[in-house]
Design a protein around this motif. Structure first.
Motif: not given
Length: 344
Positions: A271-277, A291-302
């Motif tokens: 939809h043309g929506i930027r992450v995280p801008e 850790n390797y996607v663009v942009p690297p994903l903030t996540s809760v480590k389980q």
């Protein structure tokens, strides 16, 4: 004892322990004790037997040896989806923990279907496994307690106590609060939640953590911002498309797992929506791919890998009659580039 007897140039396909004993000039019982590490023999005799074993390429019958000890040296593992990145990490942990124990994991999938889970567990028990590891699933507590009367059992994803049973549960509620609070601290108030299925305890706990973090921050939860998905990438994509189609405004997304977060990220991109801008995105599980996607994903480590290791080691201890206690690490928020302060 002698090892001067000639080794046949053409060996039979099935080398037996008796053949090893005859060639080495010792009794079958001596060979058996050497293999088990319980023989009190001279180093010369041990070396001679080991040399014959190597020359004959003898492979001990692990099943027969196990049955002689009242075991099959096999561990039954019920996962939900072998193709799942999360469960794949847990299975790697199980495999690693068992590699030096002599036990082999027998892995089956239940696909979150009670009928299939019961069928798979019954199949594993018919194989006379020494113990069971159940990675979450739909089985009611009373069924797990019944299975634990037959073999030692470790179950993840729930709090359950009983004889011959140990449970391991990650604190999904605290992890979800951490993820939501992170977005609140960045100034977000319109936080969408791509929730998991309603019949999964972990997704309900993550939803509860999301809601209570908002309430404690003085933000009224908006049901229009909550969309239930299925813990898979297409579900996350459809959830965000649904929010956009409904023109529901939001500035951040907390997805109940990383796979849903990756689907949500793709929907936003389409939809043309930027992450995280434009929109911040936070996931849950901290899968290696995050850790390797663009942009690297903030996540809760389980700690899926560690969960598998801990479950397997605990089960091996239970099989050998040891009193075992184990706990999973506490949730940890891994902040990466997919989340940023809200632009005002």
């Amino acid at each position: 004892m002698t090892t001067d007897r000639p080794i046949p140039s053409e060996l039979p396909e099935n080398i037996t322990l008796e053949m090893v004993a005859r060639t080495a000039g010792v009794s079958p019982a001596t060979v058996s004790r050497i293999l088990n590490g319980s023989a009190r023999v001279s180093e010369r005799k041990r070396a001679a037997v080991e040399a014959v074993i190597k020359e004959l390429n003898y492979r001990p019958n692990a099943l027969a040896r196990g049955l002689a000890q009242g075991r099959t040296n096999s561990i039954g593992v019920l996962t939900q989806d072998i193709a799942s990145p999360f469960y794949g990490e847990a299975l790697r942990g199980i495999e690693n923990a068992l590699k030096d124990t002599g036990a082999i994991p027998l892995i089956v999938s239940g696909h979150w279907l009670l009928r299939d889970e019961v069928e798979r567990l019954e199949h594993l028990l018919s194989r006379r496994v020494d113990g069971l590891i159940v990675l979450t699933g739909s089985l009611p507590d009373e069924m797990l307690l019944r299975y634990a009367t037959e073999v030692p059992l470790v179950v993840t994803g729930r709090d359950l106590e009983g004889p011959n049973l140990m449970s391991l549960r990650f604190d999904d509620y605290v992890g979800a609060r951490m993820a939501t609070q992170h977005l609140i601290d960045l100034g977000h108030k319109r936080i969408a939640h791509v929730a998991g299925p309603l019949d999964h305890f972990d997704s309900l706990e993550r939803l509860r953590g999301y809601r209570e973090a908002l309430i404690d921050a003085g933000i009224r939860p908006d049901d229009d911002l909550i969309v239930h998905a299925d813990f898979h990438e297409p579900g996350g994509l459809l959830a965000i498309n649904q929010l956009i189609a409904a023109r529901t405004p939001f500035t951040a997304v907390f997805a109940a797992n990383d796979q849903s977060a990756l689907g949500a990220r793709l929907a936003l991109h389409s939809h043309g929506i930027r992450v995280p801008e434009d929109i911040s995105v936070v996931g849950f599980d901290d899968l290696p791919v995050s850790n390797y996607v663009v942009p690297p994903l903030t996540s809760v480590k389980q700690p899926a890998y560690e969960m598998g290791e801990i479950a397997a080691r605990a089960l091996v201890g239970m099989i050998h009659g040891q009193t075992t206690r184990a706990h999973l690490p506490q949730p940890e928020l891994v902040v990466r580039a997919s989340s940023r302060p809200l632009r005002r």
